[in-house]
Design a protein around this motif. Structure first.
Motif, PDB file in Angstrom:
ATOM      1  N   ASP A 199      11.093   9.275  -8.745  1.00 20.52           N
ATOM      2  CA  ASP A 199      10.506   8.065  -9.307  1.00 20.52           C
ATOM      3  C   ASP A 199       9.888   8.374 -10.657  1.00 20.52           C
ATOM      4  O   ASP A 199       9.399   9.477 -10.915  1.00 20.52           O
ATOM      5  CB  ASP A 199       9.423   7.510  -8.367  1.00 20.52           C
ATOM      6  CG  ASP A 199      10.025   7.098  -7.021  1.00 20.52           C
ATOM      7  OD1 ASP A 199      11.228   6.772  -7.010  1.00 20.52           O
ATOM      8  OD2 ASP A 199       9.304   7.105  -6.023  1.00 20.52           O
ATOM      9  N   SER A 200       9.914   7.339 -11.520  1.00 22.53           N
ATOM     10  CA  SER A 200       9.330   7.523 -12.857  1.00 22.53           C
ATOM     11  C   SER A 200       7.833   7.788 -12.773  1.00 22.53           C
ATOM     12  O   SER A 200       7.252   8.418 -13.642  1.00 22.53           O
ATOM     13  CB  SER A 200       9.599   6.277 -13.714  1.00 22.53           C
ATOM     14  OG  SER A 200       9.058   5.119 -13.091  1.00 22.53           O
ATOM     15  N   GLY A 201       7.193   7.299 -11.725  1.00 20.86           N
ATOM     16  CA  GLY A 201       5.760   7.514 -11.588  1.00 20.86           C
ATOM     17  C   GLY A 201       5.405   8.968 -11.311  1.00 20.86           C
ATOM     18  O   GLY A 201       4.248   9.361 -11.433  1.00 20.86           O
ATOM     19  N   LYS A 202       6.358   9.765 -10.895  1.00 26.08           N
ATOM     20  CA  LYS A 202       6.114  11.169 -10.603  1.00 26.08           C
ATOM     21  C   LYS A 202       6.340  12.055 -11.821  1.00 26.08           C
ATOM     22  O   LYS A 202       6.228  13.267 -11.730  1.00 26.08           O
ATOM     23  CB  LYS A 202       7.027  11.634  -9.465  1.00 26.08           C
ATOM     24  CG  LYS A 202       6.858  10.835  -8.177  1.00 26.08           C
ATOM     25  CD  LYS A 202       5.481  11.006  -7.578  1.00 26.08           C
ATOM     26  CE  LYS A 202       5.360  10.240  -6.261  1.00 26.08           C
ATOM     27  NZ  LYS A 202       4.020  10.396  -5.654  1.00 26.08           N
ATOM     28  N   GLU A 203       6.670  11.488 -12.955  1.00 23.13           N
ATOM     29  CA  GLU A 203       6.951  12.287 -14.133  1.00 23.13           C
ATOM     30  C   GLU A 203       5.657  12.875 -14.691  1.00 23.13           C
ATOM     31  O   GLU A 203       4.564  12.316 -14.530  1.00 23.13           O
ATOM     32  CB  GLU A 203       7.638  11.438 -15.205  1.00 23.13           C
ATOM     33  CG  GLU A 203       9.032  10.962 -14.793  1.00 23.13           C
ATOM     34  CD  GLU A 203       9.662  10.121 -15.872  1.00 23.13           C
ATOM     35  OE1 GLU A 203       8.953   9.791 -16.836  1.00 23.13           O
ATOM     36  OE2 GLU A 203      10.855   9.797 -15.747  1.00 23.13           O
ATOM     37  N   THR A 204       5.795  13.992 -15.365  1.00 23.07           N
ATOM     38  CA  THR A 204       4.643  14.613 -16.000  1.00 23.07           C
ATOM     39  C   THR A 204       4.277  13.858 -17.275  1.00 23.07           C
ATOM     40  O   THR A 204       5.013  12.996 -17.757  1.00 23.07           O
ATOM     41  CB  THR A 204       4.951  16.078 -16.316  1.00 23.07           C
ATOM     42  OG1 THR A 204       6.048  16.127 -17.257  1.00 23.07           O
ATOM     43  CG2 THR A 204       5.336  16.838 -15.055  1.00 23.07           C
ATOM     44  N   ILE A 205       3.126  14.226 -17.833  1.00 20.53           N
ATOM     45  CA  ILE A 205       2.674  13.551 -19.056  1.00 20.53           C
ATOM     46  C   ILE A 205       3.641  13.833 -20.205  1.00 20.53           C
ATOM     47  O   ILE A 205       3.950  12.950 -21.014  1.00 20.53           O
ATOM     48  CB  ILE A 205       1.250  14.021 -19.406  1.00 20.53           C
ATOM     49  CG1 ILE A 205       0.265  13.605 -18.292  1.00 20.53           C
ATOM     50  CG2 ILE A 205       0.812  13.449 -20.748  1.00 20.53           C
ATOM     51  CD1 ILE A 205      -1.148  14.066 -18.529  1.00 20.53           C
ATOM     52  N   GLY A 206       4.139  15.076 -20.281  1.00 23.23           N
ATOM     53  CA  GLY A 206       5.096  15.409 -21.335  1.00 23.23           C
ATOM     54  C   GLY A 206       6.371  14.595 -21.230  1.00 23.23           C
ATOM     55  O   GLY A 206       6.902  14.111 -22.237  1.00 23.23           O
ATOM     56  N   GLN A 207       6.878  14.399 -20.005  1.00 23.09           N
ATOM     57  CA  GLN A 207       8.085  13.603 -19.805  1.00 23.09           C
ATOM     58  C   GLN A 207       7.834  12.140 -20.171  1.00 23.09           C
ATOM     59  O   GLN A 207       8.687  11.480 -20.781  1.00 23.09           O
ATOM     60  CB  GLN A 207       8.561  13.721 -18.366  1.00 23.09           C
ATOM     61  CG  GLN A 207       9.093  15.099 -18.005  1.00 23.09           C
ATOM     62  CD  GLN A 207       9.424  15.223 -16.535  1.00 23.09           C
ATOM     63  OE1 GLN A 207       8.916  14.465 -15.706  1.00 23.09           O
ATOM     64  NE2 GLN A 207      10.276  16.183 -16.192  1.00 23.09           N
ATOM     65  N   ASP A 235       9.766  10.099 -23.095  1.00 29.69           N
ATOM     66  CA  ASP A 235      10.443   8.817 -22.848  1.00 29.69           C
ATOM     67  C   ASP A 235       9.885   7.732 -23.757  1.00 29.69           C
ATOM     68  O   ASP A 235      10.633   6.902 -24.292  1.00 29.69           O
ATOM     69  CB  ASP A 235      10.284   8.415 -21.385  1.00 29.69           C
ATOM     70  CG  ASP A 235      11.022   9.353 -20.454  1.00 29.69           C
ATOM     71  OD1 ASP A 235      11.932  10.051 -20.931  1.00 29.69           O
ATOM     72  OD2 ASP A 235      10.673   9.395 -19.253  1.00 29.69           O
ATOM     73  N   ALA A 236       8.561   7.730 -23.941  1.00 27.06           N
ATOM     74  CA  ALA A 236       7.948   6.728 -24.819  1.00 27.06           C
ATOM     75  C   ALA A 236       8.411   6.909 -26.264  1.00 27.06           C
ATOM     76  O   ALA A 236       8.673   5.921 -26.977  1.00 27.06           O
ATOM     77  CB  ALA A 236       6.428   6.825 -24.733  1.00 27.06           C
ATOM     78  N   GLY A 237       8.521   8.171 -26.717  1.00 23.54           N
ATOM     79  CA  GLY A 237       8.995   8.423 -28.071  1.00 23.54           C
ATOM     80  C   GLY A 237      10.431   7.962 -28.278  1.00 23.54           C
ATOM     81  O   GLY A 237      10.761   7.360 -29.304  1.00 23.54           O
ATOM     82  N   VAL A 238      11.279   8.226 -27.293  1.00 20.57           N
ATOM     83  CA  VAL A 238      12.674   7.784 -27.397  1.00 20.57           C
ATOM     84  C   VAL A 238      12.760   6.259 -27.440  1.00 20.57           C
ATOM     85  O   VAL A 238      13.498   5.681 -28.250  1.00 20.57           O
ATOM     86  CB  VAL A 238      13.485   8.343 -26.208  1.00 20.57           C
ATOM     87  CG1 VAL A 238      14.880   7.732 -26.181  1.00 20.57           C
ATOM     88  CG2 VAL A 238      13.577   9.858 -26.307  1.00 20.57           C
ATOM     89  N   ASN A 239      11.990   5.590 -26.583  1.00 27.50           N
ATOM     90  CA  ASN A 239      11.999   4.125 -26.581  1.00 27.50           C
ATOM     91  C   ASN A 239      11.487   3.565 -27.898  1.00 27.50           C
ATOM     92  O   ASN A 239      12.014   2.564 -28.417  1.00 27.50           O
ATOM     93  CB  ASN A 239      11.149   3.601 -25.422  1.00 27.50           C
ATOM     94  CG  ASN A 239      11.741   3.936 -24.060  1.00 27.50           C
ATOM     95  OD1 ASN A 239      12.952   4.086 -23.933  1.00 27.50           O
ATOM     96  ND2 ASN A 239      10.905   4.056 -23.057  1.00 27.50           N
ATOM     97  N   THR A 240      10.458   4.212 -28.466  1.00 24.51           N
ATOM     98  CA  THR A 240       9.924   3.755 -29.759  1.00 24.51           C
ATOM     99  C   THR A 240      10.954   3.899 -30.864  1.00 24.51           C
ATOM    100  O   THR A 240      11.139   2.996 -31.694  1.00 24.51           O
ATOM    101  CB  THR A 240       8.655   4.553 -30.103  1.00 24.51           C
ATOM    102  OG1 THR A 240       7.685   4.384 -29.058  1.00 24.51           O
ATOM    103  CG2 THR A 240       8.067   4.067 -31.419  1.00 24.51           C
ATOM    104  N   LEU A 241      11.632   5.044 -30.906  1.00 27.94           N
ATOM    105  CA  LEU A 241      12.657   5.261 -31.931  1.00 27.94           C
ATOM    106  C   LEU A 241      13.804   4.257 -31.797  1.00 27.94           C
ATOM    107  O   LEU A 241      14.297   3.723 -32.808  1.00 27.94           O
ATOM    108  CB  LEU A 241      13.196   6.688 -31.831  1.00 27.94           C
ATOM    109  CG  LEU A 241      12.229   7.811 -32.224  1.00 27.94           C
ATOM    110  CD1 LEU A 241      12.867   9.176 -31.993  1.00 27.94           C
ATOM    111  CD2 LEU A 241      11.808   7.668 -33.683  1.00 27.94           C
ATOM    112  N   ILE A 242      14.207   3.986 -30.565  1.00 28.78           N
ATOM    113  CA  ILE A 242      15.284   3.014 -30.366  1.00 28.78           C
ATOM    114  C   ILE A 242      14.852   1.627 -30.839  1.00 28.78           C
ATOM    115  O   ILE A 242      15.604   0.917 -31.519  1.00 28.78           O
ATOM    116  CB  ILE A 242      15.694   2.989 -28.878  1.00 28.78           C
ATOM    117  CG1 ILE A 242      16.358   4.316 -28.495  1.00 28.78           C
ATOM    118  CG2 ILE A 242      16.652   1.834 -28.610  1.00 28.78           C
ATOM    119  CD1 ILE A 242      16.686   4.421 -27.021  1.00 28.78           C
TER     120      ILE A 242
END
Length: 279
Positions: A171-179, A183-190
């Motif tokens: 689940d996405s909720g289990k991701e670490t802070i770095g992950q 993901d947030a950086g990739v979404n921002t760039l897109i």
């Protein structure tokens, strides 16, 4: 006499030994009977932690039972975790009459094996509306982790039995802070890239507006030139027709003048033909 006493003493000692051995055997058998009636089970239950003793679905399944199921199926699938996609598909077809675990595992893994199986953790039990439970756990492999979900049916005599085993990504909720940051950086760039592409397209579209008047003016000029060519053609045709009439009248005047001069016995210099009337 002494021989008889020795014989009686030997027989008495042998009888005492037999009696003592029988008592010890009966004592051992009594312990086994107690174990059969649940003494060993009671001792095992007392060694379980409070979390493992927690029950679900009206006491039909314990957390310890759920962990045992997870360990059983995780160990089974861990033996073939490094297999190829073809091997996993073959296992899925071979064990399809027993469980869909290998088939679902092959679909989730695909052509990218998970690597060697390491361990499992994060076991959770969730009751469903149909009286069953879903047992989930996180399986850790060398290359990536997978979430295993077992749909467990509860029977009175068979106990908890996994009727279906599915696999999926964590689940996405289990991701670490770095992950999450990645993901947030990739979404921002897109998102920013999409906005810039749309703005560039709008700018190019607006810059093309200046060519519209030029195209309209060129079209008007082309239309005017076409009209002028048509008018010139009409004028030239009229002039041609007019020139033909003039030529015809000149010849007619010369003939008439010659006829008059012949009838008057004079030359054409003594008179001028000014007009001709056609009747």
């Amino acid at each position: 006499m002494m021989k008889r006493l020795r014989l009686v003493f030997s027989l008495t000692a042998l009888l005492v030994c037999l009696v003592l051995s029988s008592v010890s055997v009966l004592a051992d058998e009594a312990v086994d009977i107690n174990d059969l009636y649940g003494t060993a089970q009671t001792q095992q239950e007392t060694t379980l932690s409070a979390e493992d003793q927690k029950t679900f679905a009206g006491g039909k399944i314990k957390m310890a039972d759920a962990k045992q199921l997870v360990e059983q199926y995780a160990s089974a699938v861990g033996q073939y975790a490094e297999g190829s996609s073809d091997e996993l598909e073959y296992l899925g077809e071979y064990f399809s009459y027993q469980t869909d675990m290998f088939e679902n595992f092959a679909k989730t893994v695909g052509d990218d094996p998970c690597g060697k199986y390491k361990s499992y953790d994060d076991v959770n039990v969730k009751e469903t509306e149909d009286g069953k439970v879903d047992v989930t756990a996180m399986l850790h492999f060398a290359k990536r982790d997978l979430k295993m979900t077992m749909h467990v049916s509860l029977f009175d005599t068979l106990g908890p039995v996994a009727t279906s085993v599915e696999f999926g990504l964590p689940d996405s909720g289990k991701e670490t802070i770095g992950q999450k940051m990645a993901d947030a950086g990739v979404n921002t760039l897109i998102g920013m890239g999409t906005v810039f592409v749309i703005l560039i397209f709008i700018s190019l579209l607006i810059s093309c507006f200046k060519f519209i008047p030029m195209l309209m003016e060129r079209k008007e000029k082309k239309k005017a030139n076409s009209n002028n060519d048509t008018d010139n053609a009409i004028v030239q045709e009229d002039n041609a027709n007019a020139g033909g009439d003039i030529v015809d009248d000149t010849e007619l005047i010369a003939v008439i003048a010659a006829a008059i001069a012949a009838s008057e016995n004079t030359s054409t210099d003594s008179f001028v033909v000014r007009s001709i009337r056609r009747r």
